[in-house]
Write a protein that holds these residues in place. Structure first.
Motif, PDB file in Angstrom:
ATOM      1  N   UNK A 266      -2.309   5.116  13.526  1.00 48.49           N
ATOM      2  CA  UNK A 266      -2.379   3.682  13.219  1.00 48.49           C
ATOM      3  C   UNK A 266      -1.016   3.227  12.728  1.00 48.49           C
ATOM      4  N   UNK A 267      -0.707   1.974  12.979  1.00 47.70           N
ATOM      5  CA  UNK A 267       0.518   1.399  12.380  1.00 47.70           C
ATOM      6  C   UNK A 267       0.236  -0.031  11.971  1.00 47.70           C
ATOM      7  N   UNK A 268       1.076  -0.546  11.071  1.00 46.45           N
ATOM      8  CA  UNK A 268       0.984  -1.950  10.682  1.00 46.45           C
ATOM      9  C   UNK A 268       2.379  -2.498  10.485  1.00 46.45           C
ATOM     10  N   UNK A 269       2.639  -3.681  11.013  1.00 48.92           N
ATOM     11  CA  UNK A 269       3.962  -4.271  10.804  1.00 48.92           C
ATOM     12  C   UNK A 269       3.848  -5.749  10.443  1.00 48.92           C
ATOM     13  N   UNK A 270       4.849  -6.220   9.698  1.00 49.51           N
ATOM     14  CA  UNK A 270       4.894  -7.622   9.279  1.00 49.51           C
ATOM     15  C   UNK A 270       5.721  -8.405  10.286  1.00 49.51           C
TER      16      UNK A 270
ATOM     17  N   UNK B 218       9.001   9.723   4.852  1.00 47.10           N
ATOM     18  CA  UNK B 218       7.638  10.057   4.418  1.00 47.10           C
ATOM     19  C   UNK B 218       7.144   8.965   3.486  1.00 47.10           C
ATOM     20  N   UNK B 219       5.896   8.577   3.644  1.00 50.27           N
ATOM     21  CA  UNK B 219       5.361   7.472   2.847  1.00 50.27           C
ATOM     22  C   UNK B 219       3.962   7.828   2.365  1.00 50.27           C
TER      23      UNK B 219
ATOM     24  N   UNK C 239       8.134  -0.722   9.996  1.00 50.36           N
ATOM     25  CA  UNK C 239       6.665  -0.655   9.955  1.00 50.36           C
ATOM     26  C   UNK C 239       6.194   0.536   9.140  1.00 50.36           C
ATOM     27  N   UNK C 240       4.905   0.517   8.807  1.00 49.10           N
ATOM     28  CA  UNK C 240       4.251   1.654   8.168  1.00 49.10           C
ATOM     29  C   UNK C 240       3.240   2.226   9.149  1.00 49.10           C
ATOM     30  N   UNK C 241       3.014   3.527   9.069  1.00 49.00           N
ATOM     31  CA  UNK C 241       2.100   4.127  10.046  1.00 49.00           C
ATOM     32  C   UNK C 241       1.674   5.516   9.605  1.00 49.00           C
TER      33      UNK C 241
ATOM     34  N   UNK D  96       0.807  -1.212   0.000  1.00 47.56           N
ATOM     35  CA  UNK D  96       0.000   0.000   0.000  1.00 47.56           C
ATOM     36  C   UNK D  96       0.836   1.257   0.000  1.00 47.56           C
ATOM     37  N   UNK D  97       2.138   1.103   0.112  1.00 43.67           N
ATOM     38  CA  UNK D  97       2.950   2.299   0.261  1.00 43.67           C
ATOM     39  C   UNK D  97       3.326   2.933  -1.076  1.00 43.67           C
ATOM     40  N   UNK D  98       2.967   2.274  -2.176  1.00 43.81           N
ATOM     41  CA  UNK D  98       3.353   2.797  -3.481  1.00 43.81           C
ATOM     42  C   UNK D  98       2.457   3.966  -3.897  1.00 43.81           C
TER      43      UNK D  98
END
Ligand code: DAH
Length: 428
Positions: free
Chosen positions: A293-297, A247-248, A271-273, A12-14
């Motif tokens: 919010x954050x999400x990590x693998x 920055x993402x 992680x992304x957040x 989702x970061x693209x």
């Protein structure tokens, strides 16, 4: 390839583009529609094994195999994926993924006592609305395609991220929560990619009294709290490492960031957040709030923390793997029990318009399962007539034993036959 740097980085970061049922009701799906966009892999009838009836219970929902694996053009879930449903590696306290999950819980419990509600048993079969719409994933985002996501039917998917539960939990009144779960993505094959992996999502909601006293605007307040909280988490897991914020872009947050740490000589995404899009709070009945919010693998982090060289090992039931980990022992270094030799087989074919590498990998995994270590494109050309040829190299290697020539030749023979039949390509 660098082992961990790429393990399931976020799709989702693209920038390029990118029911709930309480109690014990049987899962019910919406009526399928006939879609012309379904990948060729699933449009070919009668290639699946007959479906055996077995019923799983996930998060209080009963799911039969023929609910999830169906011979229907709107369904692209193979048996190999169904067989992973319900295994919930993240709930095993002496498995590296469970140890890591508990380590993260420990950080939140210590620093924010009794604040975060933890979910690790939510059903992975979710609606398209939960997985995509509720978190504002654009209608034309690549992650919605049948090539990237496992569809149970046109309105139901195997969640491709734990963000699928954000809006639902907010709506149910939760304001501080961690969601851990198995997530599913169609993908290529290598040591850091597996079609099932595990993520943890975190959400924290603030109300006006939180930010008003700070003198900051709500977004800056949430962003500051987010960064402080996650830097603390990274230090808890990795020690006194150097960190940087990048920055993402994510559809569900604004501003969005990725946290990187300098670990074992290189920068690694952890992680992304970001600050949750106001629209998500609004549709979830929390207009007056701001949230992070954050999400990590989990695999990506566990591979570095425990020195696990191949993502397939997480699924190993070999005692030489499982016995090396125990509850509460974060970061014990895995000792490989000898490396068995790989065997490489090449195959070339003329592709057609609907050919995708994900479809190819699905066919190969359906035959060779975890004996396939990597599938890589080693040659690609288009002739004068406009026909395109691909040559793929398949690396077969078991994590647990030596494979015989006979066994590999048999697998490769089946791969050639099924690739030809299911993907309608012409072998060369
Ligand atoms: N759902 C994202 C993915 O799987 C990860 C993610 C990024 C989750 C940012 C978040 C977030 O909650 O704020 O790629």
């Amino acid at each position: 390839m660098a082992v961990v740097s790429s393990a399931h980085s976020t799709i989702f970061s693209k920038t390029s583009l990118f029911h709930h049922i309480n109690g014990f009701k049987r899962f019910s799906f919406c009526l399928p529609f006939s879609s012309s966009t379904v990948a060729s892999l699933s449009s070919k009838k009668k290639w699946r094994q007959p479906v055996a009836s077995s019923v799983l219970e996930l998060g209080g929902i009963k799911i039969a195999k023929d609910d999830v694996v169906r011979d229907d053009p709107t369904n692209n879930v193979p048996d190999t994926i169904f067989s992973k449903l319900g295994l919930q590696l993240h709930r095993r306290n002496n498995h590296p993924l469970g140890i890591l999950k508990n380590g993260i819980y420990e950080y939140f419990d210590t620093n924010f006592p009794n604040m975060f509600h933890k979910f690790d048993d939510l059903c992975p079969v979710v609606s398209v609305k939960q997985n995509f719409d509720d978190v504002l994933v654009p209608a034309d985002h690549v992650s919605r395609s049948y090539n990237d996501t496992y569809y149970v039917d046109s309105q139901t998917v195997l969640r491709c991220h734990t963000s699928a539960h954000q809006a639902e939990l907010l709506r149910r009144g939760h304001t501080h929560f961690l969601v851990t779960g198995d997530v599913y993505r169609r993908d290529s094959i290598d040591s850091t990619h597996y079609p099932v992996f595990h993520q943890m999502e975190g959400v924290r909601v603030f109300t006006p009294d939180n930010w008003e006293a700070s003198g900051l605007d709500p977004t800056s307040y949430a962003a500051e709290d987010l960064k402080k909280s996650l830097e603390g988490l990274a230090r808890h897991l990795f020690g006194a490492v150097e960190m940087r914020w990048i920055d993402a872009y994510f559809p569900f947050t604004n501003p969005s960031y990725e946290l990187e740490i300098y670990f074992q000589g290189k920068w690694m995404e952890v992680l992304g957040c970001g600050v949750m899009e106001q629209e998500i709070l609004k549709i979830s009945g929390r207009s007056n709030s701001v949230a992070w919010a954050f999400g990590l693998g989990l695999e990506r982090l566990a591979m570095v923390l425990f020195d696990i060289p191949d993502i397939r090992l997480f699924w190993s039931t070999d005692e030489r793997f499982t016995s090396q980990f125990s509850e509460g022992q974060m970061g014990v270094k895995f000792k490989p029990f000898s490396k068995y030799p790989p065997c490489y087989k090449d195959m070339s074919f003329w592709i057609n318009d609907s050919f995708t590498e994900n479809n190819l990998c699905e066919v190969i995994r359906g035959i060779a399962g975890d004996l396939v270590e990597e599938v890589s494109l080693i040659d690609n050309f288009t002739n004068k007539k406009g026909m395109t040829s691909h040559c793929y190299r398949i690396a077969y290697r078991s994590m647990e034993r030596s494979l015989t020539d006979e066994e590999i030749n048999d697998l490769q023979w089946q791969v050639r036959e099924q690739v030809q039949n299911k993907l309608n390509v012409v072998l060369r």
